[in-house]
Design a protein around this motif. Sequence first.
Motif, PDB file in Angstrom:
ATOM      1  N   SER A  17      24.112 -52.059 -14.642  1.00  0.00           N
ATOM      2  CA  SER A  17      24.383 -51.157 -13.776  1.00  0.00           C
ATOM      3  C   SER A  17      22.723 -50.315 -13.775  1.00  0.00           C
ATOM      4  O   SER A  17      22.058 -50.374 -15.054  1.00  0.00           O
ATOM      5  CB  SER A  17      25.026 -49.986 -14.418  1.00  0.00           C
ATOM      6  N   PRO A  18      22.257 -50.013 -12.702  1.00  0.00           N
ATOM      7  CA  PRO A  18      20.931 -49.395 -12.557  1.00  0.00           C
ATOM      8  C   PRO A  18      20.939 -48.046 -13.330  1.00  0.00           C
ATOM      9  O   PRO A  18      21.939 -47.143 -13.159  1.00  0.00           O
ATOM     10  CB  PRO A  18      20.612 -49.072 -11.121  1.00  0.00           C
ATOM     11  N   MET A  19      20.289 -47.775 -14.203  1.00  0.00           N
ATOM     12  CA  MET A  19      19.958 -46.458 -14.888  1.00  0.00           C
ATOM     13  C   MET A  19      18.419 -45.818 -14.880  1.00  0.00           C
ATOM     14  O   MET A  19      17.606 -46.478 -14.866  1.00  0.00           O
ATOM     15  CB  MET A  19      20.559 -46.698 -16.446  1.00  0.00           C
ATOM     16  N   CYS A  20      18.670 -44.478 -15.175  1.00  0.00           N
ATOM     17  CA  CYS A  20      17.438 -43.573 -15.126  1.00  0.00           C
ATOM     18  C   CYS A  20      17.872 -42.340 -15.858  1.00  0.00           C
ATOM     19  O   CYS A  20      18.749 -42.106 -16.174  1.00  0.00           O
ATOM     20  CB  CYS A  20      16.866 -43.559 -13.746  1.00  0.00           C
ATOM     21  N   THR A  21      16.795 -41.571 -16.265  1.00  0.00           N
ATOM     22  CA  THR A  21      17.116 -40.196 -16.658  1.00  0.00           C
ATOM     23  C   THR A  21      17.617 -39.284 -15.705  1.00  0.00           C
ATOM     24  O   THR A  21      17.256 -39.388 -14.545  1.00  0.00           O
ATOM     25  CB  THR A  21      16.066 -39.677 -17.454  1.00  0.00           C
ATOM     26  N   PRO A  22      18.179 -38.159 -16.050  1.00  0.00           N
ATOM     27  CA  PRO A  22      18.626 -37.109 -15.121  1.00  0.00           C
ATOM     28  C   PRO A  22      17.512 -36.514 -14.515  1.00  0.00           C
ATOM     29  O   PRO A  22      17.439 -36.235 -13.289  1.00  0.00           O
ATOM     30  CB  PRO A  22      19.357 -36.015 -15.891  1.00  0.00           C
ATOM     31  N   SER A  23      16.092 -36.305 -15.378  1.00  0.00           N
ATOM     32  CA  SER A  23      15.059 -35.748 -14.726  1.00  0.00           C
ATOM     33  C   SER A  23      14.609 -36.469 -13.627  1.00  0.00           C
ATOM     34  O   SER A  23      14.049 -36.077 -12.817  1.00  0.00           O
ATOM     35  CB  SER A  23      13.975 -35.231 -15.878  1.00  0.00           C
ATOM     36  N   ALA A  74      12.445 -46.519 -18.886  1.00  0.00           N
ATOM     37  CA  ALA A  74      13.314 -45.863 -18.441  1.00  0.00           C
ATOM     38  C   ALA A  74      13.603 -44.411 -19.062  1.00  0.00           C
ATOM     39  O   ALA A  74      13.564 -43.196 -18.559  1.00  0.00           O
ATOM     40  CB  ALA A  74      14.503 -46.510 -18.150  1.00  0.00           C
ATOM     41  N   LEU A  75      13.811 -44.432 -20.320  1.00  0.00           N
ATOM     42  CA  LEU A  75      13.828 -43.429 -21.188  1.00  0.00           C
ATOM     43  C   LEU A  75      12.778 -42.289 -21.147  1.00  0.00           C
ATOM     44  O   LEU A  75      12.768 -41.133 -21.186  1.00  0.00           O
ATOM     45  CB  LEU A  75      14.480 -43.605 -22.603  1.00  0.00           C
ATOM     46  N   GLU A  76      11.397 -42.664 -20.862  1.00  0.00           N
ATOM     47  CA  GLU A  76      10.309 -41.963 -20.658  1.00  0.00           C
ATOM     48  C   GLU A  76      10.227 -41.601 -19.305  1.00  0.00           C
ATOM     49  O   GLU A  76       9.094 -41.091 -18.834  1.00  0.00           O
ATOM     50  CB  GLU A  76       9.010 -42.837 -20.994  1.00  0.00           C
ATOM     51  N   GLY A  77      11.270 -42.005 -18.389  1.00  0.00           N
ATOM     52  CA  GLY A  77      11.086 -41.361 -16.986  1.00  0.00           C
ATOM     53  C   GLY A  77      10.186 -41.997 -16.055  1.00  0.00           C
ATOM     54  O   GLY A  77       9.813 -41.536 -15.138  1.00  0.00           O
ATOM     55  N   GLN A  78      10.132 -43.608 -16.485  1.00  0.00           N
ATOM     56  CA  GLN A  78       8.995 -44.149 -15.420  1.00  0.00           C
ATOM     57  C   GLN A  78       9.679 -44.945 -14.523  1.00  0.00           C
ATOM     58  O   GLN A  78       8.975 -45.745 -13.599  1.00  0.00           O
ATOM     59  CB  GLN A  78       8.415 -45.261 -16.441  1.00  0.00           C
ATOM     60  N   GLY A  79      11.135 -44.907 -14.346  1.00  0.00           N
ATOM     61  CA  GLY A  79      11.383 -45.608 -13.151  1.00  0.00           C
ATOM     62  C   GLY A  79      13.009 -45.751 -13.473  1.00  0.00           C
ATOM     63  O   GLY A  79      13.718 -45.250 -14.263  1.00  0.00           O
ATOM     64  N   VAL A  80      13.680 -46.721 -12.727  1.00  0.00           N
ATOM     65  CA  VAL A  80      15.119 -47.279 -12.733  1.00  0.00           C
ATOM     66  C   VAL A  80      15.213 -48.388 -13.448  1.00  0.00           C
ATOM     67  O   VAL A  80      14.423 -49.626 -12.912  1.00  0.00           O
ATOM     68  CB  VAL A  80      15.628 -47.209 -11.402  1.00  0.00           C
ATOM     69  N   VAL A  81      15.928 -48.759 -14.626  1.00  0.00           N
ATOM     70  CA  VAL A  81      15.989 -50.126 -15.034  1.00  0.00           C
ATOM     71  C   VAL A  81      17.405 -50.652 -14.742  1.00  0.00           C
ATOM     72  O   VAL A  81      18.390 -49.955 -14.804  1.00  0.00           O
ATOM     73  CB  VAL A  81      16.026 -49.830 -16.532  1.00  0.00           C
ATOM     74  N   ALA A  91      25.938 -42.339 -23.611  1.00  0.00           N
ATOM     75  CA  ALA A  91      27.025 -41.058 -24.224  1.00  0.00           C
ATOM     76  C   ALA A  91      26.174 -39.784 -24.593  1.00  0.00           C
ATOM     77  O   ALA A  91      26.684 -38.766 -24.468  1.00  0.00           O
ATOM     78  CB  ALA A  91      27.568 -41.615 -25.615  1.00  0.00           C
ATOM     79  N   ALA A  92      24.937 -40.001 -24.905  1.00  0.00           N
ATOM     80  CA  ALA A  92      24.155 -38.677 -25.211  1.00  0.00           C
ATOM     81  C   ALA A  92      23.806 -38.275 -23.933  1.00  0.00           C
ATOM     82  O   ALA A  92      23.061 -37.001 -23.936  1.00  0.00           O
ATOM     83  CB  ALA A  92      23.044 -39.102 -26.254  1.00  0.00           C
ATOM     84  N   GLY A  93      23.721 -38.915 -22.730  1.00  0.00           N
ATOM     85  CA  GLY A  93      23.141 -38.107 -21.469  1.00  0.00           C
ATOM     86  C   GLY A  93      21.695 -38.443 -21.363  1.00  0.00           C
ATOM     87  O   GLY A  93      21.246 -37.961 -20.410  1.00  0.00           O
ATOM     88  N   ARG A  94      21.192 -39.267 -22.203  1.00  0.00           N
ATOM     89  CA  ARG A  94      19.485 -39.421 -22.093  1.00  0.00           C
ATOM     90  C   ARG A  94      19.598 -40.445 -20.854  1.00  0.00           C
ATOM     91  O   ARG A  94      18.599 -40.418 -20.163  1.00  0.00           O
ATOM     92  CB  ARG A  94      19.136 -40.381 -23.333  1.00  0.00           C
ATOM     93  N   LEU A  95      20.566 -41.455 -20.742  1.00  0.00           N
ATOM     94  CA  LEU A  95      20.472 -42.130 -19.431  1.00  0.00           C
ATOM     95  C   LEU A  95      21.771 -41.949 -18.408  1.00  0.00           C
ATOM     96  O   LEU A  95      22.895 -41.433 -18.916  1.00  0.00           O
ATOM     97  CB  LEU A  95      20.370 -43.721 -19.763  1.00  0.00           C
TER      98      LEU A  95
END
Length: 302
Positions: A165-171, A229-236, A248-252
């Motif tokens: 699944s594509p994932m990224c941070t909320p920000s 991705a966790l550093e907000g550099q794109g979509v993984v 689960a923690a909402g980081r992604l």
Amino acid sequence: MTRLPPLNPLRAFEAAARLKSIRKAAEELSVTSGAVSRQVQLLEDHRGLKLFRREPRAVLLTAAGEQYFSAITVHFRGIREATEKLTGARGPEVLKIRAYTTFAMKLLIPRLSSFQSLHPHMEVRITTSPEEMDFEHEDIDGAIRLGDGKWPNYEMDRLVDNELSPMCTPSYRDRMNFRSGADLKNLSLLHSLARPDDWMLWLKAAGLDGIDPYAGQKYSSSVLAYQAALEGQGVVMAQRVLVADDLAAGRLIEPLDPVLDRGEFTYYLVYPRDRSHNPAFRQFRAWLIEQAQTPSSQMIRD
């Protein structure tokens, strides 16, 4: 300082044959590689037989060497067990497992303390490598590999689902105004070189055209792409089970459907058939299968 007993040809041969390496035998016996080679040569000269074939990456037993090693192994094992019984000193049973960096860091290592709590007399040594395993030349008991489950001549156990699944941070989603699949053409796609086709397969399943599935930043392993991705550099494109804690923690977050299930192409524990007779390996195998099927929220932690 405690003196080691003098090195003898049988001891040198047994260690080199068991470890499939002159260098590793020398390390175990606390001598030089040259000393091991000389003792093996003496044994070969005395027997009038070639016991090893020397190759660039390893030493391989000849047919005569295999027969001789099988005959003496039981005696060396008996000597070790008798010594342990006499002295009351029993070292840990060591299992050597090779894995991909991502699987080791995201799933295996976080849960390993539970195995050590259950089996305090066992030691699991984890090494990582993207290279194909080579049980003939490597001193490993099992390998965690990514593939379709087809490894002729080996046993294997399927470990986890491969749901992508594509994932990224909320920000990142909010900053880039990421709202639909069409927006991906304007975003930075993050890739793992170990899994180069994941984006292509997902875009095809999602029916999205006009997006280059190979454009964007590339990393040598998935765990590096996940961190980017966790550093907000794109979509993984992420395997969900490996980032379950971050989800689960909402980081992604997963901003898009669908989830692509790659079926049998996933992680497996692969091992030679004779390892299934080893009680220590059987215990590790049963534990790993159970842990791999346990959601992160139910992980056993110290």
